[in-house]
Design a protein around this motif. Structure first.
Motif, PDB file in Angstrom:
ATOM      1  N   LEU A 136       0.874  -1.164   0.000  1.00 34.99           N
ATOM      2  CA  LEU A 136       0.000   0.000   0.000  1.00 34.99           C
ATOM      3  C   LEU A 136       0.912   1.216   0.000  1.00 34.99           C
ATOM      4  O   LEU A 136       1.714   1.396   0.923  1.00 34.99           O
ATOM      5  N   VAL A 137       0.825   2.041  -1.033  1.00 36.86           N
ATOM      6  CA  VAL A 137       1.694   3.201  -1.166  1.00 36.86           C
ATOM      7  C   VAL A 137       0.882   4.453  -0.874  1.00 36.86           C
ATOM      8  O   VAL A 137      -0.213   4.634  -1.425  1.00 36.86           O
ATOM      9  N   VAL A 138       1.409   5.306  -0.016  1.00 34.51           N
ATOM     10  CA  VAL A 138       0.716   6.514   0.420  1.00 34.51           C
ATOM     11  C   VAL A 138       1.614   7.718   0.173  1.00 34.51           C
ATOM     12  O   VAL A 138       2.815   7.684   0.461  1.00 34.51           O
ATOM     13  N   GLU A 162       6.300  13.026   1.278  1.00 30.67           N
ATOM     14  CA  GLU A 162       6.937  11.740   1.549  1.00 30.67           C
ATOM     15  C   GLU A 162       6.123  10.607   0.944  1.00 30.67           C
ATOM     16  O   GLU A 162       4.902  10.537   1.095  1.00 30.67           O
ATOM     17  N   LEU A 163       6.819   9.721   0.255  1.00 31.96           N
ATOM     18  CA  LEU A 163       6.217   8.518  -0.295  1.00 31.96           C
ATOM     19  C   LEU A 163       6.475   7.385   0.684  1.00 31.96           C
ATOM     20  O   LEU A 163       7.623   7.102   1.029  1.00 31.96           O
ATOM     21  N   GLN A 164       5.415   6.748   1.169  1.00 30.89           N
ATOM     22  CA  GLN A 164       5.543   5.672   2.144  1.00 30.89           C
ATOM     23  C   GLN A 164       4.939   4.389   1.605  1.00 30.89           C
ATOM     24  O   GLN A 164       3.886   4.412   0.963  1.00 30.89           O
ATOM     25  N   ALA A 165       5.599   3.273   1.871  1.00 33.26           N
ATOM     26  CA  ALA A 165       5.094   1.957   1.484  1.00 33.26           C
ATOM     27  C   ALA A 165       4.804   1.155   2.746  1.00 33.26           C
ATOM     28  O   ALA A 165       5.655   1.047   3.633  1.00 33.26           O
ATOM     29  N   TRP A 166       3.597   0.610   2.807  1.00 37.36           N
ATOM     30  CA  TRP A 166       3.148  -0.156   3.960  1.00 37.36           C
ATOM     31  C   TRP A 166       2.758  -1.567   3.537  1.00 37.36           C
ATOM     32  O   TRP A 166       2.293  -1.777   2.412  1.00 37.36           O
ATOM     33  N   ALA A 167       2.922  -2.510   4.444  1.00 37.89           N
ATOM     34  CA  ALA A 167       2.327  -3.829   4.237  1.00 37.89           C
ATOM     35  C   ALA A 167       0.821  -3.687   4.375  1.00 37.89           C
ATOM     36  O   ALA A 167       0.352  -3.063   5.335  1.00 37.89           O
TER      37      ALA A 167
END
Length: 333
Positions: A116-118, A130-135
């Protein structure tokens, strides 16, 4: 019955995990139903659907007496690089389905089964975007798997100097790179492409440029690239079959592709194993064929029967029987 607001969101299909807000679990939604968002006044401005869950981006509700929110359908726009947003600015991402959770301060989100990219405001003043990647199963708690500061939209050279009008994720705001669910996660694009929108399928990518041209690359074993072959393309390649037509939107399924022209015509090509191309699947299953119909499914015209052969870049079939045509009836949404 209350009148539906223009721009309302609808969901349909497999909702066994409750992927569509308000759909409940364990049901199949056979026709579009309006999303029933929890909470009064929850304003959804962006939806990104994966198989088992969906990410909804909502606008931040202004306090009483504040300036009204932007027009429906427009999420909070990235601020200029010279004026970064404050921490916590933007809207909220809410997950529905097998993955659940919510986080604020968001501008955009992109859902896939792997990540999941936010896109959200940085952790402090002056931190940028900021680009964040989550499980997906993390419920958006704790720390992201990785995070990276990304540049804002750059100004075009030449008269006017307008900012690049980049589309939503996975295309990044600078329009010079995109994010992938598999390594390498950050992938640059050639500046000459002037990307306006980018969509990812299971094995391929579609790019719409500022001139309305469509490029595709990646795996092509199901004809999803639209180049008249089943070969892979390592680099973006222009779809010659659509030359002379200005496209307004593109979308990528797992192994099929779709675009919409400025005139409102729909073109769809790729794998028809489950009727993705709005064609009967029986003959395809019997013959064991793969459909490769770039630009052959036009929403306002005639469509060629899937049992026929057409040479050139638009289709590739083994059957050499005489072509037959039928009138297709479509509903334009």
């Amino acid at each position: 019955m209350a009148e539906e607001r223009r721009g309302a969101w609808f969901g349909f299909g497999f909702c066994g995990f409750g992927q569509a807000l308000g759909s409940g679990r364990g049901r199949q939604v056979h026709s579009p139903e309006p999303l029933r968002a929890p909470g009064a006044g929850l304003d959804v401005c962006r939806v990104s659907a994966s198989w088992s869950y969906t990410a909804f981006v909502t606008r931040e509700r202004p306090p009483s007496g504040a300036i009204p929110t932007p027009a429906l359908g427009a999420c909070p726009a990235p601020s200029p690089a010279s004026s970064p947003p404050p921490a916590g600015g933007g809207g909220q991402v809410e997950l529905s389905g097998f993955a659940v959770g919510a986080v604020g301060g968001c501008r955009d989100a992109w859902a896939s089964e792997e990540l999941l990219v936010v896109l959200r405001a940085g952790p402090g003043p002056g931190a940028g975007t900021e680009l964040q990647a989550w499980a997906p199963g993390s419920a958006l708690r704790g720390e992201p798997l990785w995070a990276q500061t990304v540049p804002e939209a750059e100004r075009e050279d030449g008269p006017g100097g307008d900012e690049t009008q980049a589309g939503p994720l996975p295309l990044l705001p600078c329009a010079r790179a995109y994010v992938s669910p598999r390594p390498p996660f950050y992938r640059p694009l050639a500046p000459t492409l002037r990307a306006r929108r980018l969509e990812l399928g299971a094995e391929h990518a579609l790019l719409l440029d500022a001139a309305g041209q469509v490029f595709s690359w990646g795996g092509g074993r199901h004809g999803q690239l639209g180049h008249g072959t089943l070969e892979a393309e390592p680099e973006p390649r222009l779809l010659q079959a659509l030359q002379g037509l200005t496209m307004a939107e593109v979308a990528a399924g797992g192994w099929h592709s779709l675009c919409v022209s400025e005139a409102g015509d729909i073109y769809i090509w790729g794998w028809n194993e489950s009727g993705q191309l709005a064609l009967p699947t029986k003959s395809v299953a019997e013959d064991g064929k793969t459909t490769s119909e770039a630009a052959a499914r036009k929403a306002s015209g005639y469509s060629k029967d899937s049992s026929t052969e057409k040479t050139g870049p638009l289709a590739s079939h083994r059957d050499t029987s005489a072509p037959t045509w039928r009138r297709s009836t479509f509903t334009r949404l």
